[in-house]
Design an enzyme around this catalytic site. Structure first.
Site, mmCIF file in Angstrom:
data_model
loop_
_atom_site.group_PDB
_atom_site.id
_atom_site.type_symbol
_atom_site.label_atom_id
_atom_site.label_comp_id
_atom_site.label_asym_id
_atom_site.label_seq_id
_atom_site.Cartn_x
_atom_site.Cartn_y
_atom_site.Cartn_z
ATOM 1 N N SER A 42 40.894 50.182 43.022
ATOM 2 C CA SER A 42 40.770 48.723 43.093
ATOM 3 C C SER A 42 39.513 48.330 43.841
ATOM 4 O O SER A 42 39.087 47.181 43.757
ATOM 5 C CB SER A 42 41.949 48.130 43.860
ATOM 6 O OG SER A 42 43.154 48.587 43.364
ATOM 7 N N HIS B 96 39.858 50.086 35.590
ATOM 8 C CA HIS B 96 40.763 49.392 36.517
ATOM 9 C C HIS B 96 41.817 48.627 35.720
ATOM 10 O O HIS B 96 41.553 47.553 35.202
ATOM 11 C CB HIS B 96 39.912 48.457 37.400
ATOM 12 C CG HIS B 96 40.671 47.743 38.464
ATOM 13 N ND1 HIS B 96 40.200 46.613 39.087
ATOM 14 C CD2 HIS B 96 41.879 48.005 39.041
ATOM 15 C CE1 HIS B 96 41.079 46.211 39.982
ATOM 16 N NE2 HIS B 96 42.104 47.029 39.973
#
Ligand SMILES: NC(=O)c1ccc[n+]([C@@H]2O[C@H](COP(=O)([O-])OP(=O)(O)OC[C@H]3O[C@@H](n4cnc5c(N)ncnc54)[C@H](O)[C@@H]3O)[C@@H](O)[C@H]2O)c1
Length: 285
Positions: A107, A128
């Site tokens: 992240s 992601h």
């Protein structure tokens, strides 16, 4: 996140080695994937046969080297800890075949930094996924400093094959998703800390006024307050700009072990089996 990523690849016909150092986590992951696939069958979005095939496509593995030795793509989704990720990428780089793309679901950790510990930085990229992976459409694709253009194109195509919508961004702290989301969450926490409004008021204003599906404080609880704090620290240190400095209330809550949903308390309290949102005693009026 790892089980969700394995789920979408397996459902779309890819053979997946789901790797974890902890065998109990693998058992839990398969139970979660099975439960979620059953839910899709009940909703009519996949057939019984597709569910069975998806489960057949997943093999669980506890040995990293063995698990990646024939891979065309590795998607790392281990705990968000830079030393751990660098160690895993060194190991995977040694064991994965030449030409294998190495992606991270991080992240906030720099893809360029991760790539720098491998001998194939042009093949390292950020992939992601959002939580919950089988439901959320977005894949934020992050180009590290050295990521090859063909590698980005491959990952864009692959994301589409998974039924996702890819968006390509460059590698700077927080990428785009968290560079924009985390200051909003931090500002919501500052507003509570400064006594401008209560938990319910802040979340209701953002839900009804901005059509957000969840208020920022509830979302912070869902993400994990410890995770929010660590991402804000990455933004603060990475850009050297005080606008990203985490609110002292967030720091206090994390120090006190109030991490949100996963610890049972954050801005709200979470009791097993209770779906109603109850503001934590610390913030009730
Ligand atoms: N949770 C979210 O909402 C979310 C959203 C997007 C991205 N991410 C990112 O996804 C990654 C994983 O997040 P999570 O919330 O699933 O974390 P988690 O801590 O719940 O799970 C991580 C898993 O990694 C395993 N692990 C630890 N060390 C390992 C090793 N050396 N080799 C193999 N497996 C190992 C752990 O046993 C655990 O099962 C992080 O990089 C996080 O930033 C999380």
């Amino acid at each position: 996140m790892g089980n969700g990523i394995a789920h979408v690849f397996a459902q779309n016909g890819f053979a997946v080695n789901l790797i974890d150092v902890n065998a109990a986590q693998l058992e839990k992951a398969i139970a979660t994937i099975t439960k979620n696939l059953y839910r899709q069958v009940a909703k009519g979005t996949i057939t019984e046969q597709e569910k069975n095939q998806a489960l057949i496509n997943i093999t669980t593995v506890t040995d990293i080297a063995g698990g990646v030795k024939n891979a065309a793509l590795v998607v790392e989704a281990a705990t968000e800890n830079i030393e751990l990720k660098l160690k895993i990428f060194k190991q995977v780089d040694e064991a994965a075949p030449e030409g294998c793309i190495l992606a991270s679901n991080t992240s906030s950790i720099s893809i360029t930094k991760i790539a720098s510990v491998t001998k194939r930085p042009e093949l390292v990229i950020g992939m992601h996924f959002m939580n919950p992976v089988p439901v959320m459409k977005l894949v934020e694709i992050i180009n590290g400093y050295a990521t090859g253009k063909e590698v980005t194109q491959t990952i864009v195509q692959l994301s589409k094959q998974l039924g996702k919508v890819p968006c390509v961004v460059n590698d700077y702290p927080g990428f785009i998703a968290n560079k924009i989301l985390m200051p909003m969450i931090n500002e919501a926490i500052f507003s509570l800390y400064e006594g401008i409004a209560g938990v319910e008021e802040i979340d209701t204003i953002m839900k009804l006024g901005m059509a957000h599906p969840m208020g920022p404080l509830q979302l912070a609880d869902f993400i994990g307050l410890d995770v929010c704090l660590s991402i804000l620290n990455v933004l603060h240190n990475g850009f050297g700009n005080t606008k990203y400095a985490p609110c002292a209330l967030l720091v206090n809550m994390v120090t006190a072990g109030k991490f949100g949903v996963k610890s049972g308390e954050g801005f709200y309290t979470y009791a097993a089996g209770n779906k109603e949102l109850v503001v934590s005693k610390a913030f009730s009026k």
